[in-house]
Scaffold this motif. Structure first.
Motif, PDB file in Angstrom:
ATOM      1  N   TYR A   1      -7.900   5.380  -0.458  1.00  6.36           N
ATOM      2  CA  TYR A   1      -7.021   6.474  -0.035  1.00  6.36           C
ATOM      3  C   TYR A   1      -5.741   6.450  -0.864  1.00  6.36           C
ATOM      4  N   LYS A   2      -5.655   7.362  -1.827  1.00  5.74           N
ATOM      5  CA  LYS A   2      -4.578   7.314  -2.816  1.00  5.74           C
ATOM      6  C   LYS A   2      -3.686   8.552  -2.822  1.00  5.74           C
ATOM      7  N   TYR A   3      -4.179   9.675  -2.293  1.00  5.08           N
ATOM      8  CA  TYR A   3      -3.470  10.932  -2.509  1.00  5.08           C
ATOM      9  C   TYR A   3      -2.879  11.509  -1.228  1.00  5.08           C
ATOM     10  N   ARG A   4      -1.607  11.891  -1.309  1.00  7.29           N
ATOM     11  CA  ARG A   4      -0.989  12.649  -0.242  1.00  7.29           C
ATOM     12  C   ARG A   4      -1.505  14.093  -0.317  1.00  7.29           C
TER      13      ARG A   4
ATOM     14  N   GLU B   1       0.828  -1.206   0.000  1.00 12.26           N
ATOM     15  CA  GLU B   1       0.000   0.000   0.000  1.00 12.26           C
ATOM     16  C   GLU B   1       0.862   1.256   0.000  1.00 12.26           C
ATOM     17  N   GLN B   2       1.866   1.274   0.859  1.00 11.48           N
ATOM     18  CA  GLN B   2       2.762   2.428   0.945  1.00 11.48           C
ATOM     19  C   GLN B   2       3.534   2.623  -0.360  1.00 11.48           C
TER      20      GLN B   2
ATOM     21  N   ASP C   1       0.920   8.576 -10.783  1.00 10.54           N
ATOM     22  CA  ASP C   1      -0.251   7.883 -11.326  1.00 10.54           C
ATOM     23  C   ASP C   1       0.053   7.140 -12.619  1.00 10.54           C
TER      24      ASP C   1
ATOM     25  N   LEU D   1      -3.946   9.763   4.080  1.00  4.42           N
ATOM     26  CA  LEU D   1      -4.079   9.870   2.632  1.00  4.42           C
ATOM     27  C   LEU D   1      -5.536  10.145   2.313  1.00  4.42           C
TER      28      LEU D   1
ATOM     29  N   ASN E   1       2.686   1.671  -3.412  1.00 10.18           N
ATOM     30  CA  ASN E   1       1.788   2.116  -4.480  1.00 10.18           C
ATOM     31  C   ASN E   1       1.437   3.584  -4.349  1.00 10.18           C
ATOM     32  N   HIS E   2       1.221   4.025  -3.123  1.00 10.67           N
ATOM     33  CA  HIS E   2       0.823   5.413  -2.909  1.00 10.67           C
ATOM     34  C   HIS E   2       1.936   6.393  -3.247  1.00 10.67           C
TER      35      HIS E   2
ATOM     36  N   PHE F   1       2.006   4.051   5.291  1.00 11.97           N
ATOM     37  CA  PHE F   1       2.414   5.412   4.949  1.00 11.97           C
ATOM     38  C   PHE F   1       2.721   6.218   6.207  1.00 11.97           C
TER      39      PHE F   1
END
Length: 404
Positions: free
Chosen positions: A334-337, A267-268, A275, A390, A270-271, A386
């Motif tokens: 939850y994808k965006y910082r 997960e970390q 994109d 996110l 990928n984020h 992360f």
């Protein structure tokens, strides 16, 4: 007159063309060596095929400059039916291909319980050998050295670069989907090395398939179509009656506590990706495997079709939704910082900034002021891997709509 005179002339001619990076014709080669043009054509395609490649109407050389005269003589002296390259480069290519096929064999074996573990270990060896072969071709030293410049030795052998160092040399600072895929698998190998996680296989199948496809593409681009692995591969057989139940059971186990370290790592990772890389088929393969109803039964040797998700229309994609419901369930919303949220909104509202973003999440109570690891709502969630918050696409859409 030595029996190697013409061979040595060919070596001198080819080495010179490689150094000058000039192409050449068969007639030029014949004139330089004294062979007939037809003989030169045979040698180019049967004896030197690892080093001489077609360049439109003419030919170019790659790798001969790093061979000694003795090595070139040995390669030339092979029987025409013996296509195996006995140089160090050829041995490394053979090793790379065999371990790639061994990785596939391990993954497709129904009796193998830890498919991903075995696949990654074998593929890491395959990639390492492939990069070493490429460096051999390019004349790049791929061995570690001491401070005095002498090679480091392990059991009397020079210590060669491991895969991480090879990746750094091959791609440098350039970020590509292939590079991201391979670095993910290396990290994944380190995470699962001392863990018993067989249910991981289904969750990372797309990454494994992309890594194999990328391997073959690099192999062919560097050494030619004759090294394709496709002739040795077939689609793994599937037992569809039990597949759905088994997949659901695997998904439940993947959500269990002992998988947390691996889940957080993926997960970390990928984020943190841009994109365009995260969505690339070369990073993770997302395809539908569907029956192909062929009207002419004589043509339907293999009644299966691979369909790329990115090539489907909206209606076609909707028609396949049930087929990927399980996979889509793994996608985190939850994808965006925070910085990525600001970048998305600024595309529509140029004056948006981080201060306004902070005001927005406080106003909508999208997240707590202090970190709470259990926090998750439709706009924002705390991601353990992360170690922070996110944001979802819904949050980006809300900001764009509200400012408008």
């Amino acid at each position: 007159m030595s029996r190697y005179d013409k061979v040595d002339s060919a070596y001198k001619f080819l080495k010179g063309k490689e150094v000058s990076q000039d192409s050449f014709s068969l007639d030029e080669l014949a004139k330089a060596t004294g062979w007939e043009t037809g003989t030169c054509k045979t040698y180019v395609s049967k004896r030197w095929f690892q080093y001489v490649h077609k360049d439109q109407k003419d030919f170019k050389v790659s790798g001969v400059a790093y061979l000694s005269k003795k090595e070139f003589r040995a390669i030339h002296s092979q029987k025409l039916t013996q296509l195996e390259d006995q140089s160090e480069q050829g041995k490394l290519i053979k090793k790379a291909k065999e371990f790639a096929l061994l990785a596939v064999s391990t993954y497709n074996n129904p009796f193998t319980h830890f498919k991903t573990h075995g696949f990654i270990v074998d593929l890491v060896i395959a990639y390492t050998a492939l990069f070493h072969a490429i460096f051999e071709k390019r004349g790049i030293e791929y061995f570690y050295k001491k401070k005095d410049g002498t090679p480091k030795l392990i059991d009397g052998q020079k210590k060669a670069w491991e895969l991480t160092a090879c990746i750094k040399e091959y791609w440098g600072s350039i970020n590509t989907a292939e590079k991201a895929n391979l670095e993910l698998l290396i990290g994944l190998r380190n995470k699962i090395e001392h863990r018993s996680l067989p249910e991981l296989d289904l969750m990372v199948a797309g990454y494994c398939q992309s890594s194999l496809s990328n391997f073959e593409e690099i192999l062919i681009n560097e050494f030619g179509d004759n090294h394709s692995l496709m002739a040795n591969l077939a689609i793994a057989m599937q037992l569809t009656r039990t597949a759905t139940a088994a997949q659901e059971d695997a998904l439940k186990k993947f959500q269990a506590g002992n998988y947390k370290v691996v889940r957080d790592y993926i997960e970390q990772y990928n984020h943190a990706l841009p994109d365009d890389i995260a969505k690339s088929q070369k990073y993770r393969l997302n395809v539908y495997l569907i029956p192909n109803i062929e009207k002419n039964k004589n043509k339907a040797d293999l009644a299966v079709t691979f369909v790329k998700a990115e090539d489907l229309t909206a209606d076609e994609l909707a028609a396949y939704e049930q087929g990927i419901a399980l996979i889509k369930g793994l996608e985190s919303p939850y994808k965006y910082r925070p910085g990525q949220v600001v970048e998305q909104v600024k595309k529509v509202h140029p004056n948006f900034n981080m201060t306004r973003h902070t005001d927005a999440w406080k106003k909508h109570k999208a997240r707590p002021a202090r970190p709470k690891k259990e926090h998750k709502n439709e706009y924002c969630g705390y991601v353990s891997g992360f170690d922070g918050y996110l944001y979802s696409q819904k949050w980006v859409d809300l900001l764009i709509a509200e400012i408008k």
